[in-house]
Write an enzyme that holds these catalytic residues in place. Sequence first.
Site, PDB file in Angstrom:
ATOM      1  CB  SER A  95      -0.620  -0.065   1.562  1.00  0.00           C
ATOM      2  OG  SER A  95      -1.613   1.396   1.471  1.00  0.00           O
ATOM      3  CE1 TYR A 145      -4.456  -2.413   5.290  1.00  0.00           C
ATOM      4  CE2 TYR A 145      -3.083  -0.055   4.973  1.00  0.00           C
ATOM      5  CZ  TYR A 145      -3.865  -1.438   3.834  1.00  0.00           C
ATOM      6  OH  TYR A 145      -4.094  -1.228   2.859  1.00  0.00           O
TER       7      TYR A 145
HETATM    8  P1  NAD Z   1     -11.671  -6.942  -0.156  1.00  0.00           P
HETATM    9  O1  NAD Z   1     -12.531  -5.941   1.433  1.00  0.00           O
HETATM   10  O2  NAD Z   1     -12.616  -6.226  -1.105  1.00  0.00           O
HETATM   11  O3  NAD Z   1     -10.886  -7.656  -0.299  1.00  0.00           O
HETATM   12  C1  NAD Z   1     -10.502  -8.139   0.722  1.00  0.00           C
HETATM   13  C2  NAD Z   1     -10.533 -10.043   0.190  1.00  0.00           C
HETATM   14  O4  NAD Z   1      -9.494 -10.708   1.575  1.00  0.00           O
HETATM   15  C3  NAD Z   1     -12.213 -10.264   0.946  1.00  0.00           C
HETATM   16  O5  NAD Z   1     -12.607 -11.159  -0.212  1.00  0.00           O
HETATM   17  C4  NAD Z   1     -12.025 -11.234   2.487  1.00  0.00           C
HETATM   18  O6  NAD Z   1     -13.314 -12.129   2.130  1.00  0.00           O
HETATM   19  C5  NAD Z   1     -10.287 -11.983   2.035  1.00  0.00           C
HETATM   20  N1  NAD Z   1     -10.405 -11.526   3.209  1.00  0.00           N
HETATM   21  C6  NAD Z   1     -10.085 -11.076   4.467  1.00  0.00           C
HETATM   22  N2  NAD Z   1      -9.616 -11.867   5.306  1.00  0.00           N
HETATM   23  C7  NAD Z   1      -9.089 -13.252   4.597  1.00  0.00           C
HETATM   24  C8  NAD Z   1      -8.183 -14.169   5.309  1.00  0.00           C
HETATM   25  N3  NAD Z   1      -7.785 -14.107   6.678  1.00  0.00           N
HETATM   26  N4  NAD Z   1      -7.505 -15.392   4.497  1.00  0.00           N
HETATM   27  C9  NAD Z   1      -8.006 -14.983   2.934  1.00  0.00           C
HETATM   28  N5  NAD Z   1      -9.209 -14.446   3.304  1.00  0.00           N
HETATM   29  C10 NAD Z   1      -9.230 -13.435   3.492  1.00  0.00           C
HETATM   30  O7  NAD Z   1     -10.435  -5.539  -0.009  1.00  0.00           O
HETATM   31  P2  NAD Z   1      -9.637  -4.588  -0.781  1.00  0.00           P
HETATM   32  O8  NAD Z   1      -9.628  -2.843  -1.149  1.00  0.00           O
HETATM   33  O9  NAD Z   1      -9.547  -5.763  -2.237  1.00  0.00           O
HETATM   34  O10 NAD Z   1      -8.150  -5.354  -0.401  1.00  0.00           O
HETATM   35  C11 NAD Z   1      -6.964  -6.188  -1.035  1.00  0.00           C
HETATM   36  C12 NAD Z   1      -5.488  -5.654   0.033  1.00  0.00           C
HETATM   37  O11 NAD Z   1      -5.189  -4.919  -0.987  1.00  0.00           O
HETATM   38  C13 NAD Z   1      -5.512  -5.563   0.757  1.00  0.00           C
HETATM   39  O12 NAD Z   1      -4.368  -6.311   0.957  1.00  0.00           O
HETATM   40  C14 NAD Z   1      -5.522  -4.403   1.311  1.00  0.00           C
HETATM   41  O13 NAD Z   1      -4.489  -3.989   2.010  1.00  0.00           O
HETATM   42  C15 NAD Z   1      -4.840  -3.895  -0.078  1.00  0.00           C
HETATM   43  N6  NAD Z   1      -4.808  -2.221  -0.132  1.00  0.00           N
HETATM   44  C16 NAD Z   1      -6.363  -1.941  -0.243  1.00  0.00           C
HETATM   45  C17 NAD Z   1      -5.979  -0.735  -0.545  1.00  0.00           C
HETATM   46  C18 NAD Z   1      -7.252   0.261  -0.593  1.00  0.00           C
HETATM   47  O14 NAD Z   1      -7.955   1.509  -1.216  1.00  0.00           O
HETATM   48  N7  NAD Z   1      -8.818  -0.520  -0.997  1.00  0.00           N
HETATM   49  C19 NAD Z   1      -5.311   0.386  -0.860  1.00  0.00           C
HETATM   50  C20 NAD Z   1      -3.952  -0.165  -1.092  1.00  0.00           C
HETATM   51  C21 NAD Z   1      -4.147  -1.852  -0.804  1.00  0.00           C
END
Ligand code: NAD
Length: 260
Positions: free
Chosen positions: A142, A155
Amino acid sequence: MNLDNKIAIVTGAASGIGLAIAKRYAAAGGRVAIADLKLDAAQAAADGINADHPGAAMAVEMDVTSEDQVNAGVAKVVDAWGGVDILVSNAGIQIVNPVENFAFADWKKMLAIHLDGAFLTSKAVLPHMYAKGSGAILFMGSVHSKEASPLKSAYVTAKHGLEGLARTIAKEGGKKGVRSNLICPGFVRTPLVDKQIPEQAKELGISEDEVIKNVMLGQTVDGEFTTVDDIAEVALFFAAFPTNALTGQSLVASHGWFMN
Ligand code: NAD
């Protein structure tokens, strides 16, 4: 760029960024295991991909914090498809609170999903990659791998830690053909971010609109969210890149919020 039938495991791929990466990999000719805590949602995602690319996706139930479930999930993919070429360690959640109010249980849960999950999935796939002499591991970092924000102690700590793991695996894996890199998105409109908007508004005493305009996008060059498709393109580039020239790196895609 083409994935030529390469086999990928994407964790947290039932939703958001992981789902977009899985779809992009299948469109690029790869096969992809949708590994997620939520089996129903993972199966729905796999069915959607298979409708467009028959046989390209399978659903795998996996809690990335469980060594047994991670090992069983990776074994299921290897049994079905014969190996693993690409791991995208992407599963993640967000919990916001100032440090003095951050429950220790929430801290441990955050580090378990982001760091234990990255470690356990890497540990499980590496022997298969080393046996083949090639592989690519991607960690979902991130901008918070580079910068801090208030309320996000666990985080920010976990996302900084992933940079260390990516670099270490790059050094261990280099001579065995395995590359390891970190993707660092800015704010992407997914369920993870939608959940934070009202929480941050309450905690910071500002409106939801101000959270979006000032807290999330205030430091971008154009006030725009990064999209899941932007991140899927970066994930394809890293996965398909042909040589060790690109390993141990992090790439920030954030509309200029953070500049290296
Ligand atoms: P999201 O909530 O849309 O998807 C996350 C997925 O992870 C879900 O399907 C959930 O069921 C799954 N999950 C959660 N805990 C789990 C576990 N213990 N084992 C297996 N699966 C699990 O979130 P997103 O925004 O797509 O985030 C995905 C990644 O991207 C994360 O690591 C997040 O930190 C990172 N990220 C997101 C953003 C953002 O702005 N959305 C920015 C930077 C980084």
